[in-house]
Write a protein that holds these residues in place. Structure first.
Motif: not given
Length: 651
Positions: A40-44, A52-56, A251-258, A266-270
């Motif tokens: 029902a929910g994922t990390f971050g 959000h601090s875990g998984i539901d 979504i835990n990973l975002a990258r922006l390129y110019l 943004f790499d949310l692992r912990q």
């Protein structure tokens, strides 16, 4: 086989082994619930005031599903509360990490009996118990508890976490990618471009421009170029999907390129619990407050020290220095590697539209203002001709100054006034006197200091680092309504996030009794309890985590206690498993630490459920012998009103 070929194969197998081992986490953990692989929910994920601090883990409306220890270890902590995780178990493992299991209906028999003893010894339902490695050791796979819906849960599920040795939260999904299936790419809903300083413009304006990208299945595009000048940032609204459920996940990973050069990651692992409120800098907080839509920033705001950002000099901030088109590419990926991209073009432009030689002017101006990025933005959508000469304003020292129009956009004339503590406008008017506006800026709140603001009967205290950035504080006084013990004060702008709580306090009038006084906050048109701490200075205090509208009120109404499934002097049948009492308060709310129920003077464990305003005695755990008893219940609200009732009950 030749020796050379043998050595080559050995080398290749060695390389393959290294690659495979690198792809597998060093630790392994059993899944906590057999057969339940929908989330029902994922990390971050973005939640109110926190990531959000875990998984539901979904239990599809069921409670009582067995929960297994994910690794050998011991029970390190037991928590029981009406709020938060409700009933929760914390395990510590040989690798130094922790696993957390929340919203439980009950613990294992051994833990349940131990917790019950502690509750009766302390005569309190709420518990926080820390244990040693020898108290309750567990083996991987042991049943430690059963799933439920306790605490601040919105429905039956298991909240599950893995934490490192410092109790920073890790992403559990990396250990269960083979069980939690995900073949779907993130879905992009919206892109926004934000000007980041007073000299920046997006499509000619000092305001955010929102765009709906076209495309699907991971490939999205902006239909035309966006014209920017100065420093700008890109934001996105998107969600991820898993195969087994339709919930919108984070979504835990975002990258922006110019121009194919990465300028943001943004790499949310912990993350640490202490950093959870950085979420309000990571997303557009004002947009969320106004529209309940979360736009995430692919740039890093000043003073945002959240650990998930990769150190890159640009930090996602775009400032074009030539007139050629520049391509941007935003990549969003989930834990399983499914990736979506959004592409578009950015072109440098001259800021704003030219002023027309004879714009359409109106005899009655319509002017609105807001404070954005330390700039007062005044928009005259029905500007009088006198506005072309600029607007006059008087500062706090009585000096008269002028602000010129910054640009026209369509038929609107926009003025931009950078704010500084000793240059606050007190009043503003045009040359012909057809319009004037008074302002209520009282103080600049800074990160670096403790800030005290006194405004008649109101006192505000902002501790060190209460704000993320400078806040130019407005305080607006309104007359009291009947039943209030102070005037009404609008403190600050509710669209500005805070890093720490601040104190709101009122000095009660001499005639007011302090026994039941409270600080009240207006929320969605209704006055709600905010706090009632009585200080040594006799002021009434409340700790607040957001700006809002406050006053001093009194709550003299007693809470209510009403039996639900029993009656006075009526026998309780042997088949009845529980006794329920409704406990409620219509203003200040129940102080759950002050709920007390006794049977012939002996304390009994009644569990408080704030979601349905009940306290419940589980007779399966503690049924009295046949006989006649006096059941006495007492409750107190947060304004110190106490109610007590008794019933003659027969078992």
């Amino acid at each position: 086989m030749s020796n050379n070929r043998s050595r080559l194969l050995t080398s290749l197998f060695g390389i393959l082994a290294v690659v495979l081992l690198a792809a597998i986490p060093a630790e392994s953990y059993r899944y906590p619930m057999d057969g339940y692989y929908a989330l029902a929910g994922t990390f971050g994920e973005l939640r109110p005031d926190h990531f959000h601090s875990g998984i539901d883990i979904k239990t599809f409306g069921k409670t009582g599903v067995p929960i297994h220890a994910v690794q050998d270890g011991y029970v390190y902590r037991i928590k029981v509360s009406p709020f938060g995780f409700g009933k929760a178990v914390y395990l510590r493992h040989p690798d130094g990490r922790y696993s957390v299991y929340g919203h439980l209906s009950r613990f294992s028999d051994e833990l349940e009996a131990y917790t019950l003893r502690q509750q009766y010894a302390s005569e309190q339902f709420s518990q926080e118990i820390y244990l040693t490695s020898t108290d309750f050791p567990v083996k991987e796979g042991d049943i430690i508890a059963f799933s439920g819906n306790t605490g601040s849960s919105a429905g039956p599920h298991l909240h599950f976490e893995i934490r490192d040795k410092e109790e920073r939260i890790l992403n559990p999904l990396i250990y269960y990618k083979n069980l939690i299936k995900d073949s779907q790419k993130p879905v992009v809903q919206e892109i926004a471009i934000e000007p980041l300083d007073i000299n920046a413009r997006v499509n000619g304006e000092f305001r955010k421009v929102k765009l709906i990208p076209t495309g699907t299945d991971g490939n999205y595009q902006l239909s035309g170029p966006v014209y920017i000048s100065g420093r700008a940032g890109i934001e996105y609204r998107a969600y991820d999907l898993l195969d087994a459920a339709s919930n919108h996940c984070g979504i835990n990973l975002a990258r922006l390129y110019l121009d194919d050069r990465m300028i943001y990651e943004f790499d949310l692992r912990q993350f640490s619990f202490d950093d959870k409120r950085y979420i309000n800098l990571h997303m557009d907080y004002a947009n969320y407050k106004e529209k309940k839509e979360r736009l995430e920033k692919s740039y890093v705001e000043p003073n945002n020290h959240f650990e998930a950002y990769t150190p890159i000099p640009q930090q996602g901030i775009i400032e074009l220095t030539d007139d050629r088109p520049h391509n941007f590419r935003l990549e969003l990926a989930d834990v399983h590697g499914n990736t979506s991209t959004v592409t578009g073009k950015l072109i440098r432009s001259v800021a704003g539209d030219p002023f027309p030689p004879a714009p359409a002017f109106y005899p009655v101006p319509k002017v609105s203002y807001e404070i954005r990025r330390n700039v007062m933005v005044l928009t005259a959508s029905r500007a009088h001709k006198s506005f072309m000469d600029g607007l006059n304003y008087r500062d706090a020292f009585g000096d008269q100054k002028k602000v010129k129009p910054a640009y026209m956009k369509g038929s609107s004339m926009v003025f931009l006034l950078p704010l500084a503590r000793f240059d606050y406008p007190v009043e503003m008017w045009d040359n012909e006197g057809v319009w004037n506006q008074k302002f209520n800026l009282v103080e600049e709140i800074t990160q670096e200091n403790n800030n005290l603001v006194e405004f008649e009967e109101l006192q505000l205290f902002f501790p060190y680092e209460a704000v993320f950035d400078r806040v130019h504080l407005e305080v607006v006084k309104k007359p009291a309504l009947p039943g209030m013990y102070s005037d009404i004060y609008q403190v600050g702008n509710e669209n500005i996030p805070l890093n720490k709580s601040y104190l709101v306090s009122f000095r009660p009038k001499a005639a007011a009794s302090r026994d039941h006084l409270i600080v009240a906050q207006r929320i969605r048109g209704e006055w709600k309890y905010a706090g009632n701490t009585l200080g040594e200075d006799a002021n009434v205090y409340a700790a607040m985590s957001e700006f809002g509208e406050f006053c001093l009120m009194a709550d003299n109404v007693l809470p209510t206690l009403e039996p639900i499934d029993f009656a006075d002097n009526v026998k309780i049948p042997a088949s009845q498993q529980k006794i329920n009492i409704r406990v409620d308060d219509d203003f200040s709310g129940i102080d759950h630490y002050e709920i007390r129920v006794t049977l012939d003077g002996q304390w009994k464990l009644f569990e408080y459920n704030y979601k349905n305003n009940t306290i419940t005695w589980d007779l399966k755990k503690d049924r009295p012998a046949p006989g006649t008893y006096i059941l006495l219940a007492k409750a107190k609200d947060k304004a110190n009103n106490i109610v007590q009732k008794s019933w003659r009950v027969l078992f």
